[in-house]
Design a protein around this motif. Structure first.
Motif: not given
Length: 742
Positions: A716-729
């Motif tokens: 879940l942590r990795r998935n949520r961090l990758n979701l934050l990456s989508r926000i950043r991008e």
């Protein structure tokens, strides 16, 4: 509370110094009074050609008694420390008090300063102001050491209240303060006494002196307009000349005259400049013909013949001046009609800059660059090149030699006489523009091409020889040239890659500056940069060279290319810095500009400003402010996690691992917003792009409110961090939000 009147009466003060002198007198005196403990209600400074005056109302009559406690060394400190403290306070040891402190007993000094009368303080402050007055130029006279702009004759220094007026006891270099002044030098030269500011101003007016410079300006403007109206003319506005003339007279008397018919064929700019520079005349235009047909001169005296004698004398001098101008004009016209070849040859002997060659060399560079810029601004390349070749020729004309401020203006006249197209002639006039923030920006395509080429050649030339602005020093006006480039590009919506364009003039200059004698032989084969490609040697050009010379030459070329790109990047950064200053005046913050400069395409100033404007608009809204916080929070959490884990979270966010409704909502919002933002950015519709990113505000807020990012479940942590990456991008499609403050 008394009022203070000061007058410093001298020989004529240059008009250009009077406005600054008024402000300096006011600041020096009022600041000195306040520092000494006096307060005042208001202050006003005035000037005429022969006097500076200051009126201070509501001055306190006495400075207050002050009491200051100053902490000193410990009581057991070395004697040297105690003696130093005593010297700083002016007290003796028995006047100190020993007090308990957290570190033991320490000495305290209680310093009382009794108040002083205003007259004593005024005398000290005025003497200091006179002795330290910051005149641009000053002089000494007689045997004294006092320096003043012109010999100082008398001083008024009066304190007045309901009980009467008192002269402040004050003397400097044998000049004692009093209550006496003089009126107009010719019409009322006698001395008279005054008792306060109102009495002073009223008696000066009766003595033919208008004390207020703004009143003199208004009187000149109004009477000149009346005189012109009576003849069916209008005065050509010139606020600078108006201010200067108001500083030349104490009692303005405008007089109107007519220009002789034989001079009316001169260009209006020549007539106006000649009359302004040589005689301080205002020009009068006939609106029916558009010609300058008359003038207004401002006398400093009323005469029995109503100025007829003065006017006749001025007209005789004017006729002589305009005869010179007519002589220059006739000679220049002959040269222009002959093709201006002599002027072009003459530019070869005029040095532009010792390392950058002659004006002829510079003209050749500008012409080549103008030809390349022309298609980018919708201009004909042949016309742009032709205009650049003739734009500087009027520098060799007699008229511009006499009146340098007419450069460009005369170039247009001479180009038309030489049979050039109107667009080419206009470019000769307009290529210097814009000269300042209030100057108009050329819009004609040929003019824009030549103006850009002129300014870019200046910038690249001085960058190549490492003569950049430093601190407040900018002897070659490179900041002004950079602002000119920015205004030309933005004002005309010119879409261009400055990084690529800047390489062109650097290539032309580098051949002269950076290829030593060993490589001079291959310079004719040096073809320069093609686009952003590498330099090439023409086929067969190296037949006479050995392989080691060929390799050495290629390495030299590689070094040149690298240096050119470094210079181009450095100059682009300088243009970005000037753009920040320009946009700041339009309400766009520097950090917003930094955020868009970090994006691709930052060498396209129009694209950059469109991004910055759209982003600035959205960040002014509540949604924009909250969105910014969400984007920055996402970026900060990601940065910390990536630093800790040693990996980059930029791929793999999967909605099937979403546990909460807020996560699923954010996935859905991103799926909808990202394609819309990309398409808007592709179309350069940055308003739509910023509105698209603004729609993410609510789901991002809800996500952070409901979801724990750094959960113990690593999937879940990795998935949520990758979701934050989508926000950043998603944010990075528009700007680098990490550079925005707040």
């Amino acid at each position: 509370m008394p009022d203070l009147l000061i007058e410093l009466f001298s020989e004529e003060i240059p008009a250009r110094m009077q406005a600054r002198a008024r402000e300096d007198l006011k600041k020096l005196v009022t600041d000195g009074l306040v520092v000494a403990g006096l307060t005042y209600a208001s202050a006003g400074a005035f000037s005429t050609p022969r006097r500076l005056a200051l009126a201070v109302e509501g001055l306190t009559a006495h400075s207050p008694t002050t009491r200051e406690e100053r902490k000193g060394p410990r009581t057991d400190a070395p004697d040297a420390a105690l003696q130093g403290f005593l010297r700083s306070t002016g007290l003796s040891k028995d006047q100190l008090e020993a007090r308990d402190d957290k570190k033991g007993q320490v000495w305290f000094a209680v310093i009382q300063k009794p108040g002083r009368p205003a007259s004593e303080i005024v005398a000290e402050v005025l003497e200091a102001a006179i002795r330290n007055f910051p005149w641009p130029k000053s002089m000494r006279w007689g045997a004294g050491s006092l320096r003043w702009v012109r010999p100082l004759h008398s001083i008024i220094c009066l304190l007045s209240d309901e009980s009467g007026a008192t002269v402040v006891p004050f003397q400097i270099e044998g000049i004692a303060a009093g209550n006496t002044t003089r009126g107009h030098r010719f019409m009322a030269p006698g001395a008279f006494t005054v008792s306060g500011f109102d009495d002073y101003a009223a008696k000066l007016r009766r003595a033919k002196v208008m004390l207020d410079s703004h009143e003199r300006e208004a009187a000149i403007r109004q009477e000149a307009a009346n005189l012109a109206f009576a003849r069916g003319w209008e005065i050509v506005p010139d606020e600078g000349l108006l201010s200067e003339v108001a500083g030349l007279v104490e009692w303005p008397v405008p007089l109107m005259g007519a220009i002789e018919d034989r001079f009316l064929s001169l260009p209006p700019e020549v007539l106006q400049t000649s009359m302004k520079e040589h005689q301080k005349f205002f020009s009068a235009r006939n609106p029916k013909t558009g010609r300058i047909e008359g003038f207004v001169t401002v006398a400093n005296i009323e005469t029995p013949d109503h100025g007829d004698t003065i006017l006749k004398g001025n007209q005789r001098v004017l006729a002589a001046r305009l005869s010179d101008a007519a002589f220059f004009w006739d000679n220049d016209l002959r040269e222009a009609r002959a093709g201006m070849a002599t002027w072009a040859e003459g530019l070869k002997s005029v040095t532009f800059q010792s390392k950058l060659g002659s004006q002829a060399d510079r003209v050749a560079r500008i012409a080549a660059l103008a030809r390349e810029i022309a298609p980018l601004v919708g201009a004909d390349p042949d016309q742009a090149e032709d205009a650049a070749k003739i734009a500087k020729l009027d520098l060799r004309s007699a008229m511009v030699g006499e009146f340098p401020e007419l450069q460009g203006t005369m170039g247009r006249y001479y180009a038309l006489e030489a049979g050039k197209d109107a667009a080419v002639a206009d470019a000769a006039r307009d290529h210097y523009s814009p000269l300042g923030p209030s100057d108009a920006v050329p819009t004609a395509p040929v003019s824009v091409a030549v103006a850009l080429a002129d300014k870019l050649d200046t910038l690249t030339g001085f960058w190549a020889i490492d003569e950049k602005p430093t601190g407040s020093k900018d002897p070659f006006a490179l900041r002004r040239a950079a602002l000119g480039v920015i205004r030309l590009v933005l004002g005309n919506g010119v879409r261009m890659s400055l990084s690529t364009l800047l390489l062109r003039p650097f290539v032309h200059i580098s051949g002269k500056l950076r290829m030593d004698e060993k490589f001079a032989a291959v310079e004719p084969a040096y073809e320069g940069l093609k686009g952003v490609g590498q330099p090439k040697l023409a086929a067969g050009a190296l037949e006479s060279f050995t392989s080691d010379v060929i390799e050495e030459t290629r390495q030299k070329e590689k070094q040149i290319v690298e240096e050119l790109r470094r210079l181009s990047a450095d100059l682009l950064a300088f243009l970005h810095d000037r753009l920040k200053v320009y946009l700041r005046d339009q309400g766009i913050r520097h950090d917003i500009i930094d955020a868009v400069i970090a994006m691709p395409g930052n060498d396209d100033l129009v694209l950059l400003v469109n991004r910055a404007t759209a982003l600035n608009d959205v960040l002014k809204t509540e949604d924009g402010t909250n969105l910014l916080q969400g984007l920055k929070r996402a970026g900060n959490i990601l940065a910390q996690a990536e630093d800790k884990d040693g990996v980059e979270y930029s791929f793999g966010a999967d909605p099937k691992f979403a546990e909460t409704d807020q996560e699923r909502a954010l996935f859905a919002a991103l799926d909808k917003a990202e394609p819309a933002i990309r398409e808007a950015v592709r179309l350069e519709d940055f308003q739509a792009a910023t509105q698209g990113i603004a729609t993410l505000r609510a789901p991002i807020d809800a996500f952070f409110e409901a979801v724990q990012i750094n959960t113990d479940n690593q999937v879940l942590r990795r998935n949520r961090l990758n979701l934050l990456s989508r926000i950043r991008e998603a944010g990075r499609l528009i700007a680098d939000f990490g550079k925005i403050e707040g």
